[in-house]
Design a protein around this motif. Structure first.
Motif, mmCIF file in Angstrom:
data_model
loop_
_atom_site.group_PDB
_atom_site.id
_atom_site.type_symbol
_atom_site.label_atom_id
_atom_site.label_comp_id
_atom_site.label_asym_id
_atom_site.label_seq_id
_atom_site.Cartn_x
_atom_site.Cartn_y
_atom_site.Cartn_z
ATOM 1 N N VAL A 226 0.775 -1.230 -0.094
ATOM 2 C CA VAL A 226 0.180 0.063 0.028
ATOM 3 C C VAL A 226 0.777 1.267 -0.054
ATOM 4 O O VAL A 226 2.091 1.266 0.438
ATOM 5 C CB VAL A 226 -0.841 0.062 1.364
ATOM 6 C CG1 VAL A 226 -1.906 -1.102 1.363
ATOM 7 C CG2 VAL A 226 -0.109 0.073 2.696
ATOM 8 N N GLU A 227 0.120 2.351 -0.360
ATOM 9 C CA GLU A 227 0.871 3.616 0.118
ATOM 10 C C GLU A 227 0.009 4.253 0.772
ATOM 11 O O GLU A 227 -1.288 4.110 1.007
ATOM 12 C CB GLU A 227 0.861 4.446 -1.683
ATOM 13 C CG GLU A 227 1.932 3.975 -2.438
ATOM 14 C CD GLU A 227 1.681 4.843 -3.868
ATOM 15 O OE1 GLU A 227 0.754 5.511 -4.052
ATOM 16 O OE2 GLU A 227 2.674 4.373 -4.541
ATOM 17 N N ILE A 228 0.464 5.354 1.386
ATOM 18 C CA ILE A 228 -0.313 6.043 2.417
ATOM 19 C C ILE A 228 -0.177 7.558 2.191
ATOM 20 O O ILE A 228 0.814 7.955 1.966
ATOM 21 C CB ILE A 228 0.253 5.823 4.009
ATOM 22 C CG1 ILE A 228 -0.108 4.250 4.313
ATOM 23 C CG2 ILE A 228 -0.396 6.918 5.004
ATOM 24 C CD1 ILE A 228 0.310 4.065 5.807
ATOM 25 N N GLN A 229 -1.261 8.214 2.308
ATOM 26 C CA GLN A 229 -1.202 9.532 2.031
ATOM 27 C C GLN A 229 -1.626 10.574 3.236
ATOM 28 O O GLN A 229 -2.580 10.084 4.004
ATOM 29 C CB GLN A 229 -2.285 10.173 0.847
ATOM 30 C CG GLN A 229 -2.335 11.580 0.697
ATOM 31 C CD GLN A 229 -3.557 11.817 -0.170
ATOM 32 O OE1 GLN A 229 -3.915 11.061 -1.210
ATOM 33 N NE2 GLN A 229 -4.173 13.187 -0.178
ATOM 34 N N GLY A 325 -1.722 -3.420 -5.077
ATOM 35 C CA GLY A 325 -1.591 -4.694 -5.443
ATOM 36 C C GLY A 325 -2.164 -5.776 -4.575
ATOM 37 O O GLY A 325 -1.831 -6.889 -4.189
ATOM 38 N N SER A 326 -2.798 -5.274 -3.470
ATOM 39 C CA SER A 326 -3.308 -5.928 -2.378
ATOM 40 C C SER A 326 -4.753 -5.688 -2.149
ATOM 41 O O SER A 326 -5.363 -4.845 -2.761
ATOM 42 C CB SER A 326 -2.557 -5.859 -1.167
ATOM 43 O OG SER A 326 -2.814 -4.134 -0.676
ATOM 44 N N SER A 327 -5.315 -6.379 -1.398
ATOM 45 C CA SER A 327 -6.867 -6.372 -0.947
ATOM 46 C C SER A 327 -7.129 -5.085 0.062
ATOM 47 O O SER A 327 -6.377 -5.192 1.174
ATOM 48 C CB SER A 327 -7.527 -7.600 -0.453
ATOM 49 O OG SER A 327 -8.645 -7.365 0.088
ATOM 50 N N LEU A 328 -7.792 -4.242 -0.278
ATOM 51 C CA LEU A 328 -7.934 -3.156 1.047
ATOM 52 C C LEU A 328 -8.913 -3.624 2.136
ATOM 53 O O LEU A 328 -8.251 -3.232 3.089
ATOM 54 C CB LEU A 328 -8.727 -1.961 0.318
ATOM 55 C CG LEU A 328 -8.038 -0.613 -0.342
ATOM 56 C CD1 LEU A 328 -8.855 0.249 -0.512
ATOM 57 C CD2 LEU A 328 -6.842 -0.337 0.799
ATOM 58 N N LEU A 371 -3.112 -12.937 -3.194
ATOM 59 C CA LEU A 371 -4.302 -12.174 -3.461
ATOM 60 C C LEU A 371 -5.487 -12.839 -3.231
ATOM 61 O O LEU A 371 -6.389 -12.624 -2.705
ATOM 62 C CB LEU A 371 -4.244 -11.517 -4.697
ATOM 63 C CG LEU A 371 -5.242 -10.262 -4.864
ATOM 64 C CD1 LEU A 371 -5.143 -9.066 -3.669
ATOM 65 C CD2 LEU A 371 -5.254 -9.759 -6.255
ATOM 66 N N SER A 372 -5.614 -13.937 -3.693
ATOM 67 C CA SER A 372 -6.888 -14.738 -3.694
ATOM 68 C C SER A 372 -7.101 -15.402 -2.337
ATOM 69 O O SER A 372 -8.211 -15.148 -2.105
ATOM 70 C CB SER A 372 -6.641 -15.956 -4.770
ATOM 71 O OG SER A 372 -5.711 -16.837 -4.334
ATOM 72 N N GLU A 373 -6.163 -15.532 -1.673
ATOM 73 C CA GLU A 373 -6.496 -15.894 -0.236
ATOM 74 C C GLU A 373 -6.862 -14.785 0.693
ATOM 75 O O GLU A 373 -7.726 -14.814 1.710
ATOM 76 C CB GLU A 373 -5.307 -16.738 0.587
ATOM 77 C CG GLU A 373 -5.659 -17.283 1.812
ATOM 78 C CD GLU A 373 -4.608 -18.240 2.383
ATOM 79 O OE1 GLU A 373 -4.505 -18.649 3.540
ATOM 80 O OE2 GLU A 373 -3.427 -18.339 1.758
ATOM 81 N N GLN A 374 -5.996 -13.632 0.266
ATOM 82 C CA GLN A 374 -6.491 -12.359 1.024
ATOM 83 C C GLN A 374 -8.076 -11.974 0.693
ATOM 84 O O GLN A 374 -8.712 -11.468 1.818
ATOM 85 C CB GLN A 374 -5.724 -11.131 0.325
ATOM 86 C CG GLN A 374 -4.212 -11.270 0.430
ATOM 87 C CD GLN A 374 -3.533 -9.996 -0.122
ATOM 88 O OE1 GLN A 374 -4.165 -8.972 -0.143
ATOM 89 N NE2 GLN A 374 -2.182 -10.111 -0.517
#
Length: 411
Positions: A226-229, A325-328, A371-374
């Motif tokens: 993730v990125e953080i703003q 690229g990840s599930s939020l 990702l699918s398991e996420q």
């Protein structure tokens, strides 16, 4: 309006139409104080007689076992009074006036009570259901320079209106059923939340895996996912008590354990500056980077921005999380785990106010599945959260129903 019309509630059980009688509280219950045996006399203590202090009376309706006990000699040598079970409503008279509970076994109290021994012509649960009104009136007539206190004499003079005994019983039984439903629903919520904690632990330490998933999880930094703003410093001079569609989100907008706290934040004047980049979209995920308490109970927990009519503004000390690229949803549950929260608190700076930073959050390491398991994990936990939310909604409905009935079945 006739005199009788003022003395009848808006709602009545069928078959009852007589006006309610105006009485004094001391006419429907004996008001009894308490006392404390000398603490320098060990023979007065550790007996078999329950002895309550005000701190033991919270939100529970019934009490049946006190923290401390006194002996028969301690009772005899003090102003404490033995109170009967099921007919006594303990009522705190100082340092928090009006906390009440029904006594379910004979007991005594210290001097921080003016308890009500309900007479035979009054229904105990009917009178207990009127405690909010009695408490309000008691606080108004209380006196004291160091702390407010109400005497037994003043409490006994508080006016109260009540119907004939048979109608009292019907009203009391109705509120007993509603209170039982509220208590059972709250118990279910507590059990579900406890079960969720177990699920989070088992799923994220991989002691439980979903069928068909056996690939090892990879150790990753959160910054790889993730990125953080950081947020914007909205000026407090534009905060307003008057409701507007703009709501400045704060660290207090996040629940302990994660999730959005509705009714939190600050309303923001529509004429104040609102940079476009700091307007949340519904479904955005953010986390707390500051906690205003030394214990830092909120630090690092996250929440999704609600889908409603408000415009939520991204304030400073909150980090907006954007996926790379990840599930939020998976990230939300990851940040809800005790291991994540504890790591962020350990790395925080400050004493009275605890601060973290996006750099510290992004450096957090954890084992991460594909990702699918996420998606599988977050989907399962989301269903559990939906069940908790539905149960909380039922609880809110029951509490609203009780409030309506209190306003309309009583005078």
């Amino acid at each position: 309006m006739s005199k009788d019309a003022k003395n009848v509630p808006a709602l009545r059980f069928k078959g009852y139409s007589d006006a309610w009688e105006k009485r004094k509280l001391g006419e429907v219950a004996d008001i009894v104080g308490g006392g404390t045996p000398s603490t320098s006399r060990p023979e007065y203590w550790n007996g078999e007689i329950d002895w309550y202090a005000p701190a033991e009376i919270g939100t529970q309706r019934y009490v049946y076992k006190s923290r401390r006990q006194i002996t028969e000699l301690g009772l005899e040598k003090s102003s404490a009074v033995m109170l009967p079970a099921n007919k006594t409503i303990l009522f705190t008279s100082r340092a928090g006036i009006g906390n009440a509970a029904i006594l379910t076994s004979p007991a005594t109290t210290n001097q921080g009570f003016q308890s009500m021994i309900v007479n035979s012509n009054t229904d105990t649960y009917f009178l207990y259901s009127k405690i909010p009104d009695i408490k309000h009136k008691a606080i108004r007539v209380a006196a004291g320079s160091t702390f407010l206190e109400i005497s037994g004499k003043s409490l006994s003079k508080i006016p109260i209106k009540l119907p004939i005994f048979e109608e009292q019983v019907k009203i009391g039984r109705l509120f007993l059923k509603i209170d039982n439903l509220i208590a059972a629903t709250q118990h279910k919520i507590d059990a579900l939340e406890q079960a969720k904690k177990v699920l989070l632990q088992r799923l994220f330490d991989q002691s439980w895996r979903f069928k068909d998933y056996s690939d090892p999880w990879e150790k990753r930094k959160l910054g790889e996912l993730v990125e953080i703003q950081n947020g914007y410093a909205f000026e407090s001079k534009y905060f307003t008590e008057a409701p507007t569609k703009f709501v400045v989100v704060t660290p207090g907008s996040v629940l302990i354990g994660g999730g959005f706290r509705f009714g939190s934040g600050h309303f923001y004047d529509l004429n104040g500056p609102v940079p476009r980049d700091f307007v949340f979209k519904p479904g955005d995920l953010f986390l707390t980077l500051t906690d205003l308490t030394p214990s830092a109970r909120l630090l690092g927990y996250s929440a999704f921005v609600p889908h409603d009519d408000n415009v939520y503004l991204h304030n400073q000390r909150l980090g907006k999380i954007e996926s790379i690229g990840s599930s939020l949803s998976f990230i939300y549950y990851l940040t809800s785990t005790p291991s994540f929260h504890n790591a962020i608190v350990r790395g925080a700076s400050g004493t009275t106010v605890k601060h973290s930073s996006k750099a510290k959050v992004l450096s957090y390491q954890s084992e991460i599945p594909f990702l699918s398991e996420q998606h599988q994990i977050s989907s399962f936990l989301k269903k559990f959260d939906d069940l908790i939310a539905a149960t909380q909604s039922r609880l809110s409905s029951l509490e609203l129903l009780k409030k309506f009935l209190l306003q309309n079945l009583f005078i």
